[in-house]
Motif scaffolding. Structure first.
Motif, mmCIF file in Angstrom:
data_model
loop_
_atom_site.group_PDB
_atom_site.id
_atom_site.type_symbol
_atom_site.label_atom_id
_atom_site.label_comp_id
_atom_site.label_asym_id
_atom_site.label_seq_id
_atom_site.Cartn_x
_atom_site.Cartn_y
_atom_site.Cartn_z
ATOM 1 N N ASP A 1 -3.464 -2.458 -3.386
ATOM 2 C CA ASP A 1 -2.800 -1.165 -3.389
ATOM 3 C C ASP A 1 -1.388 -1.350 -3.919
ATOM 4 O O ASP A 1 -0.675 -2.270 -3.507
ATOM 5 N N ARG A 2 -0.993 -0.520 -4.844
ATOM 6 C CA ARG A 2 0.290 -0.623 -5.540
ATOM 7 C C ARG A 2 1.492 -0.607 -4.593
ATOM 8 O O ARG A 2 2.529 -1.195 -4.873
ATOM 9 N N TYR A 3 1.357 0.063 -3.468
ATOM 10 C CA TYR A 3 2.494 0.256 -2.563
ATOM 11 C C TYR A 3 2.419 -0.584 -1.294
ATOM 12 O O TYR A 3 3.439 -0.998 -0.764
ATOM 13 N N SER B 1 -4.818 9.631 -13.841
ATOM 14 C CA SER B 1 -4.399 8.261 -13.596
ATOM 15 C C SER B 1 -5.614 7.349 -13.540
ATOM 16 O O SER B 1 -6.712 7.780 -13.228
ATOM 17 N N ILE C 1 -4.898 4.453 -11.825
ATOM 18 C CA ILE C 1 -4.377 3.607 -10.754
ATOM 19 C C ILE C 1 -5.267 3.797 -9.530
ATOM 20 O O ILE C 1 -5.517 4.917 -9.097
ATOM 21 N N LEU D 1 -5.780 3.303 -5.632
ATOM 22 C CA LEU D 1 -5.015 3.122 -4.402
ATOM 23 C C LEU D 1 -5.941 3.132 -3.201
ATOM 24 O O LEU D 1 -7.060 3.638 -3.273
ATOM 25 N N SER E 1 0.537 5.410 0.918
ATOM 26 C CA SER E 1 0.319 5.158 -0.510
ATOM 27 C C SER E 1 0.337 6.450 -1.312
ATOM 28 O O SER E 1 0.927 6.516 -2.390
ATOM 29 N N LEU E 2 -0.309 7.486 -0.788
ATOM 30 C CA LEU E 2 -0.347 8.764 -1.506
ATOM 31 C C LEU E 2 1.046 9.377 -1.624
ATOM 32 O O LEU E 2 1.420 9.869 -2.690
ATOM 33 N N ARG F 1 3.943 7.790 -1.566
ATOM 34 C CA ARG F 1 4.739 6.960 -2.476
ATOM 35 C C ARG F 1 4.324 7.200 -3.928
ATOM 36 O O ARG F 1 5.166 7.218 -4.823
ATOM 37 N N TYR F 2 3.021 7.411 -4.178
ATOM 38 C CA TYR F 2 2.547 7.733 -5.520
ATOM 39 C C TYR F 2 3.165 9.046 -5.992
ATOM 40 O O TYR F 2 3.649 9.146 -7.118
ATOM 41 N N GLU G 1 6.721 8.646 -6.963
ATOM 42 C CA GLU G 1 6.887 7.945 -8.240
ATOM 43 C C GLU G 1 6.458 8.801 -9.437
ATOM 44 O O GLU G 1 7.128 8.812 -10.467
ATOM 45 N N PHE G 2 5.338 9.496 -9.314
ATOM 46 C CA PHE G 2 4.762 10.198 -10.467
ATOM 47 C C PHE G 2 4.852 11.718 -10.389
ATOM 48 O O PHE G 2 4.438 12.404 -11.333
#
Length: 84
Positions: free
Chosen positions: A44-46, A62, A64, A66, A72-73, A75-76, A79-80
């Motif tokens: 997971d990216r975060y 995306s 990506i 997760l 995580s959601l 933070r996504y 970021e986006f």
């Protein structure tokens, strides 16, 4: 006129269908975890935890992958931006 993207939940999708989706995105799985093209577990990216196939989420626009959890959601989205 604006078009709205339809969200599709992966919760009820069969493992076989998830495996086909992952293959189309250049990933695979070992039956439990999502794997990258080299066979390594996708983190997971975060949270940097391995993403389980049963709990993966791919957001619209995306590729990506997760873990489906609130942190995580959020933070996504930070970021986006709001893709939903």
């Amino acid at each position: 006129m604006t078009s709205q993207m339809e969200l599709v939940s992966l919760k009820e999708v069969s493992l076989k269908s998830k495996m086909l989706l992952l293959k189309e995105l250049g990933y695979s799985c070992d039956g439990e975890f999502v794997l990258d093209s080299e066979g390594n577990k996708v983190l997971d990216r975060y949270l940097e935890i391995p993403v389980k196939v049963e709990n993966m989420v791919i957001l619209p626009g995306s590729s990506i992958i997760l873990d489906n959890n609130e942190l995580s959601l959020s933070r996504y989205l930070e970021e986006f931006g709001d893709v939903l």
